[in-house]
Design an enzyme around this catalytic site. Structure first.
Site, short mmCIF file in Angstrom:
data_model
loop_
_atom_site.label_atom_id
_atom_site.label_comp_id
_atom_site.label_asym_id
_atom_site.label_seq_id
_atom_site.Cartn_x
_atom_site.Cartn_y
_atom_site.Cartn_z
N SER A 144 0.84 -1.20 0.00
CA SER A 144 0.00 0.00 0.00
C SER A 144 0.87 1.24 0.00
O SER A 144 1.98 1.24 0.55
CB SER A 144 -0.89 0.01 1.25
OG SER A 144 -1.49 1.27 1.44
N TYR A 157 -1.52 -0.16 10.17
CA TYR A 157 -1.57 -0.64 8.79
C TYR A 157 -0.36 -0.15 8.00
O TYR A 157 0.31 -0.93 7.30
CB TYR A 157 -2.86 -0.15 8.13
CG TYR A 157 -3.05 -0.59 6.70
CD1 TYR A 157 -3.41 -1.90 6.40
CD2 TYR A 157 -2.87 0.30 5.64
CE1 TYR A 157 -3.58 -2.31 5.08
CE2 TYR A 157 -3.04 -0.09 4.33
CZ TYR A 157 -3.40 -1.40 4.05
OH TYR A 157 -3.57 -1.80 2.75
#
Length: 246
Positions: A144, A157
């Site tokens: 990501s 995350y």
């Protein structure tokens, strides 16, 4: 006409929905036998139905990836049945809490790291011998942009994806002189449940679908893919090399 991935065994994690689901279907359409791993039996059965519609085949593995012994048993089972693994797509991931760093409980942080980092570490440990038995082992991990942007309010995350990138890059260097190729893929904003959770006010129709993204993951799983230790950015449609800070 022979399909490009005929007789190849592809393990896809997080295969019951989103990018994992779409990638499993794309790989199956290209001829691969899919070993589909996810927590939800129902989602796996829906995937199996879709794969069979196009004449493909799949082995369904209901497994929580925090079960490290379960991953080891899966590796042993694949060794006994196939003696190799051609493709590993490490897609499974969790978003975790959306809060300031100081407000996040330790357990919540550890839960994100367990799925996004430790599970992939265990997959590498258990699947590397099988991938090396392939004539062209390919591993792709879904990352990501949060990893390098250090995005606020999703620190577990972002940190987990940064750790995953470093783990995959180190593995790529260690295996550079083998037939195994290891790369990372950043899909960016995609029409998935995770994205909707993070950005509830966003119009999903403005985002590309998992099926569109999967078409770009597919070439990275093919025997003729030669790059390793690279980062594919879907938004810019570019394959990038990592560089040290200036």
């Amino acid at each position: 006409m022979t399909k490009p991935l005929t007789d190849r065994i592809a393990l896809v994690t997080g295969a019951s929905r989103g990018i994992g689901y779409a990638t499993a279907i794309a790989l199956a359409k290209a001829g691969a036998h899919i070993v589909a791993v996810a927590r939800t039996q129902g989602g796996l059965e829906e995937l199996d139905d879709e794969i069979r519609k196009d004449g493909g085949s799949a082995t369904l593995v209901p497994l929580n990836l925090t079960d490290s012994d379960g991953i080891a048993r899966l590796g042993a089972g694949l060794h006994e049945r196939y003696g190799k693994l051609d493709i590993l797509v490490g897609n499974a991931g969790v978003l975790g809490p959306s809060s300031p760093v100081g407000h996040i409980e330790l357990k919540a942080f550890n839960d994100v790291m367990a799925v996004n980092v430790s599970a992939n570490f265990q997959l590498i440990r258990c699947m590397e011998p099988l991938l090396k038995q392939s004539d062209a082992g390919r591993a792709v991990f879904i990352t990501s942009g949060a990893a390098n942007k250090a995005t606020a309010y999703v620190s577990p995350y972002a940190a987990s994806k940064a750790a995953l990138e470093t783990l995959a890059r180190a593995w790529a260097q260690e295996t550079a002189n083998t037939k195994l190729r290891v790369n990372l893929f950043n899909p960016g904003p995609v029409r998935t449940r995770m994205r909707a959770t993070l950005m509830p006010g966003e119009d999903p129709e403005t985002l590309d679908t998992p099926e569109q993204v999967a078409e770009f993951i597919l070439p990275m799983c093919a025997p003729d893919w030669t790059e390793t230790g690279k980062f594919y950015d879907y938004k810019t449609r570019s394959l990038m090399s990592f560089r040290s800070p200036a």
